[in-house]
Motif scaffolding. Structure first.
Motif, PDB file in Angstrom:
ATOM      1  N   GLY A 172      -0.330   4.468  -2.086  1.00  0.00           N
ATOM      2  CA  GLY A 172      -1.322   5.399  -1.553  1.00  0.00           C
ATOM      3  C   GLY A 172      -0.669   6.571  -0.855  1.00  0.00           C
ATOM      4  O   GLY A 172      -1.038   7.734  -1.071  1.00  0.00           O
ATOM      5  N   LYS A 224      -4.663  -0.305  -5.693  1.00  0.00           N
ATOM      6  CA  LYS A 224      -5.963  -0.558  -5.080  1.00  0.00           C
ATOM      7  C   LYS A 224      -6.696  -1.683  -5.805  1.00  0.00           C
ATOM      8  O   LYS A 224      -7.267  -2.583  -5.185  1.00  0.00           O
ATOM      9  CB  LYS A 224      -6.799   0.723  -5.086  1.00  0.00           C
ATOM     10  N   ASN A 227      -4.846  -5.024  -5.073  1.00  0.00           N
ATOM     11  CA  ASN A 227      -5.086  -5.504  -3.703  1.00  0.00           C
ATOM     12  C   ASN A 227      -6.457  -6.145  -3.569  1.00  0.00           C
ATOM     13  O   ASN A 227      -6.606  -7.196  -2.934  1.00  0.00           O
ATOM     14  CB  ASN A 227      -4.947  -4.347  -2.713  1.00  0.00           C
ATOM     15  N   ASN A 234       0.819  -1.222   0.000  1.00  0.00           N
ATOM     16  CA  ASN A 234       0.000   0.000   0.000  1.00  0.00           C
ATOM     17  C   ASN A 234       0.849   1.266   0.000  1.00  0.00           C
ATOM     18  O   ASN A 234       0.367   2.336   0.329  1.00  0.00           O
ATOM     19  CB  ASN A 234      -0.934   0.007   1.215  1.00  0.00           C
TER      20      ASN A 234
END
Length: 221
Positions: free
Chosen positions: A193, A212, A215, A190
């Motif tokens: 992000g 995103k 994932n 992540n």
């Protein structure tokens, strides 16, 4: 009770043009944060493996003298793999790419020896822009290894982004067949992000959107 954590996907200065972290600095930082293990997974090579192992042993001895826990070294490599199950002898792009990533860790002495064999063969048999392995080599030298679906540059995420979920499921199944279901893991990341929030650029926003999407699909897998 706090959840124990260690870094399993780590690049050092031996990830040429990609990593800047020095091994002894990494070890000191991991110990300062109370971590009990640390992996080294440099891109396409194991140049730092012995230095890393010896530095962890030395740091652990010093820590134990002070009544602190030692630091377990986990030896690995983020290999470059020829996409689509193609041969390492192919000297042209596959699916528009020279190669993709494949994260590996040694789970035993046999696994460490197999990592060395894979690294050597990647240079002597598979080199094309990068030292590359293929699925045939992974199957031949896969005993004692753990693997994961990897970062955005790895095969499962790239197939998810460029093709579809079912195609990615088949690729993941191929890796499970090679390593065994208990030895293949799905990796979540992540960091894009945070990068997107900090940089606020279109490229960073695009990477964050891809992460995103990947994932969500990886969790489904």
């Amino acid at each position: 009770m706090p959840v124990e954590f260690c870094h399993l996907h780590t690049h050092t200065q031996y990830s040429l043009l990609d990593g800047a972290s020095r091994i002894k600095d990494l070890i000191k930082r991991a110990q300062k944060m109370g971590q009990k293990a640390l992996a080294i997974t440099d891109h396409g090579n194991m140049f730092g493996a012995i230095e890393f192992y010896n530095a962890c042993q030395e740091a652990s001895l010093e820590a134990e003298k002070a009544g602190q826990p030692g630091l377990k070294p986990i030896l690995g490599m983020e290999a470059y793999i020829v996409p689509g199950g193609e041969s390492r002898t192919k000297r042209e792009k596959v699916q528009g790419e020279y190669d993709r990533h494949c994260l590996l860790w040694a789970a035993s002495l046999e696994g460490f020896r197999n990592l060395m064999k894979l690294s050597t063969a990647a240079y002597t048999e598979g080199f094309y822009m990068h030292p590359r392995v293929d699925r045939e080599l992974l199957a031949k030298h896969g005993n004692g290894l753990l693997a994961s679906s990897g970062c955005l540059g790895s095969e499962v995420p790239q197939v998810l982004l460029k093709q579809d979920y079912e195609a990615a499921r088949k690729v993941a199944g191929a890796f499970i067949d090679i390593f065994g279901k208990e030895n293949f893991y799905f990796e979540l990341q992540n960091q894009t992000g945070a990068m997107a929030a900090a940089l606020r650029s279109e490229d960073a926003q695009s990477l964050a959107a891809e992460q995103k999407k990947v994932n969500a699909a990886v969790i489904r897998l």
